[in-house]
Design a protein around this motif. Structure first.
Motif, PDB file in Angstrom:
ATOM      1  N   LEU A 184       0.913  -1.103   0.147  1.00 41.11           N
ATOM      2  CA  LEU A 184       0.058  -0.400  -0.263  1.00 41.11           C
ATOM      3  C   LEU A 184       0.823   1.205  -0.063  1.00 41.11           C
ATOM      4  CD1 LEU A 184      -2.748  -1.110   3.007  1.00 41.11           C
ATOM      5  CD2 LEU A 184      -3.013  -0.720   0.330  1.00 41.11           C
ATOM      6  N   ASN A 185       2.044   0.893   0.710  1.00 34.44           N
ATOM      7  CA  ASN A 185       3.103   2.757   0.462  1.00 34.44           C
ATOM      8  C   ASN A 185       3.664   2.670  -0.654  1.00 34.44           C
ATOM      9  OD1 ASN A 185       2.407   2.939   3.465  1.00 34.44           O
ATOM     10  ND2 ASN A 185       3.576   1.629   4.202  1.00 34.44           N
ATOM     11  N   LEU A 186       4.240   1.971  -1.087  1.00 29.58           N
ATOM     12  CA  LEU A 186       4.494   1.770  -2.570  1.00 29.58           C
ATOM     13  C   LEU A 186       4.099   2.199  -3.772  1.00 29.58           C
ATOM     14  CD1 LEU A 186       7.364  -0.973  -2.014  1.00 29.58           C
ATOM     15  CD2 LEU A 186       7.429   1.455  -1.874  1.00 29.58           C
ATOM     16  N   SER A 220      -1.740   4.416  -5.989  1.00 29.37           N
ATOM     17  CA  SER A 220      -3.080   4.328  -5.781  1.00 29.37           C
ATOM     18  C   SER A 220      -3.620   2.639  -5.874  1.00 29.37           C
ATOM     19  CB  SER A 220      -4.225   4.813  -7.211  1.00 29.37           C
ATOM     20  OG  SER A 220      -3.999   3.554  -8.123  1.00 29.37           O
ATOM     21  N   LYS A 221      -4.683   3.015  -4.535  1.00 31.69           N
ATOM     22  CA  LYS A 221      -5.066   1.192  -3.754  1.00 31.69           C
ATOM     23  C   LYS A 221      -5.248   0.603  -5.256  1.00 31.69           C
ATOM     24  CE  LYS A 221      -6.781   2.658   0.280  1.00 31.69           C
ATOM     25  NZ  LYS A 221      -8.194   2.460   1.931  1.00 31.69           N
ATOM     26  N   TRP A 238      -4.436  -3.908  -5.839  1.00 30.88           N
ATOM     27  CA  TRP A 238      -4.898  -4.472  -5.471  1.00 30.88           C
ATOM     28  C   TRP A 238      -4.731  -5.440  -6.246  1.00 30.88           C
ATOM     29  CZ3 TRP A 238      -7.806  -5.130  -1.968  1.00 30.88           C
ATOM     30  CH2 TRP A 238      -8.862  -4.476  -1.981  1.00 30.88           C
ATOM     31  N   PRO A 239      -4.431  -5.852  -7.468  1.00 29.33           N
ATOM     32  CA  PRO A 239      -3.471  -6.810  -7.953  1.00 29.33           C
ATOM     33  C   PRO A 239      -2.361  -7.569  -7.457  1.00 29.33           C
ATOM     34  CG  PRO A 239      -3.909  -4.969 -10.143  1.00 29.33           C
ATOM     35  CD  PRO A 239      -4.026  -4.456  -8.450  1.00 29.33           C
ATOM     36  N   THR A 253      -6.998 -10.043   7.280  1.00 31.13           N
ATOM     37  CA  THR A 253      -5.713  -9.187   7.955  1.00 31.13           C
ATOM     38  C   THR A 253      -5.406  -8.764   6.451  1.00 31.13           C
ATOM     39  OG1 THR A 253      -5.181 -11.058   8.839  1.00 31.13           O
ATOM     40  CG2 THR A 253      -3.317  -9.399   8.109  1.00 31.13           C
ATOM     41  N   ILE A 254      -5.937  -8.643   5.414  1.00 30.89           N
ATOM     42  CA  ILE A 254      -5.194  -7.608   4.304  1.00 30.89           C
ATOM     43  C   ILE A 254      -6.727  -6.860   4.827  1.00 30.89           C
ATOM     44  CG2 ILE A 254      -5.722  -7.761   1.971  1.00 30.89           C
ATOM     45  CD1 ILE A 254      -3.766 -10.425   1.538  1.00 30.89           C
TER      46      ILE A 254
END
Length: 453
Positions: free
Chosen positions: A185-187, A190-191, A195-196, A218-219
């Motif tokens: 998520l940090n790298l 955008s979301k 997702w992939p 958890t994800i």
């Protein structure tokens, strides 16, 4: 030449480096010895590395930073001012740069390779289809001129993670899911780009025998907690804006708080039930420590130790410990030492051979550093009984000051120290530190009285 670079660096920054009283010339001589005495073992043979520092050395990282910094500075000096990069950022031996023309980039690459006259060789990766990778980030310039970034993994990435059935703490496995999710998520800018990669992570973890429900929950939880800044279309800039300064309303989240435990207790991992019981008991007793688990003995180490015990000859030792029917090579023991002058009693434990621990007591009284209880007792209470000179060990006479006896033996590290604290609670020895023993004895007693989980 490398030693000259290191010497110049130490001379330039010697006022800002704690060299522990050594001269920069001494440190370069140490490095010369290290670079010519690095050995590696493979297939039962030992090999000598004739140049360079081994990767496992603690100094290798700093050594690489100094040499790479010198290399880039020298290459920039040898490059014409109008052909230097518009932007250059480095991370150890990797760099990311921006150029006016591709010819200027190739010219700088030649300058880099000429610094060490072929001993070090740098390579360059050029953008392909408006995309380029740097470390674990893939940077893309869209048709609209916007910069996007996402996680980058090489084609050789295996997707293997710690098996869920491995013998280690459960929260380590769940933290793997959390940290990998946060990293993605940090790298990603955008979301939609994340997702992939999250789906690949879920599949790889499932292949490593992680429960699919645990991975998904958890994800999903980490994605919900992640506050992603909306991606705003931007054009490439030569210099990024500086980060905003910290204000009283913007505290540094990395700074430790006053309530954080200042000490760490390492225990071997046995199972989840025992780990929870120890954490619960230490928290209930108010001990300001953080309990962490370490890996236990492996099958390889157990087999090797058994072979050594089987093949090793029976020791024929005539030391005072053996004369007192205390085998000096005994491990995982709880021992009792009674002072022959005042009958003071000390109870201790060790997972090493007892002769090693007794040697530490002897060194403590001989050097007068109060590092062990028995050494401190002799120096402060019976100074006339102190044996040996500062640099001369008198182990036999030191052992005559105490009557050593083995009270109990443990199966492993944690069992040994639990038995030690039970023995201290039972016999109340006068030489042990009373304030810490009172806490630890109560903790161990409560731990052993807890019902089995």
């Amino acid at each position: 030449m490398a030693m000259d670079v290191l010497l110049d660096y130490l001379q330039e920054h010697k006022d800002n480096i704690d060299m522990l009283g050594f001269d920069p010339h001494h440190i370069t001589k140490f490095m010369q010895f290290i670079t010519s005495h690095t050995y590696a073992r493979a297939c039962g043979n030992h090999y000598l590395q004739t140049t360079g520092v081994g990767t496992g050395y603690h100094s290798s990282g700093a050594y690489a930073e100094i040499l790479v910094d010198f290399t880039y500075r020298r290459a920039l000096t040898n490059t014409e001012p109008n052909k230097r990069p518009l932007f250059l950022g480095t991370y150890v031996d990797d760099s990311n740069s921006m150029w006016k023309t591709i010819g200027d980039a190739h010219n700088f690459l030649n300058c880099l390779n000429n610094v060490w006259e072929g001993e070090l060789r740098f390579t360059m990766e050029e953008p392909s289809h408006r995309r380029i990778s740097f470390l674990d980030i893939l940077i893309t310039i869209t048709d609209e001129g916007c910069i996007q970034h996402q996680l980058y993994q090489k084609e050789t990435h295996s997707g293997l993670y710690l098996s869920f059935n491995s013998h280690c703490e459960a929260r380590i496995k769940t933290n793997i899911i959390r940290t990998e999710t946060r990293r993605i998520l940090n790298l990603c800018s955008s979301k939609d780009l994340a997702w992939p990669h999250l789906e690949d992570l879920r599949r790889n973890l499932t292949n490593s025998e992680y429960p699919q429900e645990l991975v998904t929950l958890t994800i999903t939880s980490e994605v919900a907690k992640h506050t992603h800044t909306p991606h705003t279309p931007t054009t490439p800039t030569l210099t990024p804006p500086p980060p905003p300064p910290l204000t009283p309303t913007q505290p540094n989240s990395q700074a430790p708080s006053d309530t954080d435990p200042k000490h760490i207790l390492k225990i071997p991992y046995v199972n989840e039930a025992l780990t929870r019981r120890i954490r619960k008991s230490t928290a209930k007793s108010g001990i300001p420590i953080r309990v962490v688990t370490t890996s236990g003995r492996t099958v390889k180490s157990e087999v090797k130790a058994a072979l050594v015990r089987k093949l090793a000859p029976t020791p024929t030792c005539s030391c005072t410990l053996h004369q007192a029917k205390v085998p000096c090579n005994t491990r995982n023991v709880v021992y009792k030492a009674t002072c022959n002058y005042c009958s003071g009693v000390y109870i201790g434990a060790t997972t090493r051979p007892i002769i090693v621990r007794a040697g530490e007591h002897e060194s403590s009284q001989r050097l007068g550093n109060h590092r062990t209880t028995l050494g401190k007792h002799l120096v402060t209470t019976h100074p006339e009984a102190v044996t040996g000179e500062k640099n001369t060990r008198d182990f036999e006479n030191f052992l005559k000051n105490f009557d050593f006896r083995i009270l109990d033996r443990g199966r492993d590290c944690i069992d040994t120290f639990l038995r030690e604290n039970l023995a201290i609670q039972r016999e109340q020895p006068g030489l042990n530190e009373s304030h810490i023993n009172q806490i630890m004895n109560t903790t161990c007693f409560e731990l052993l009285q807890l019902p089995a989980a």
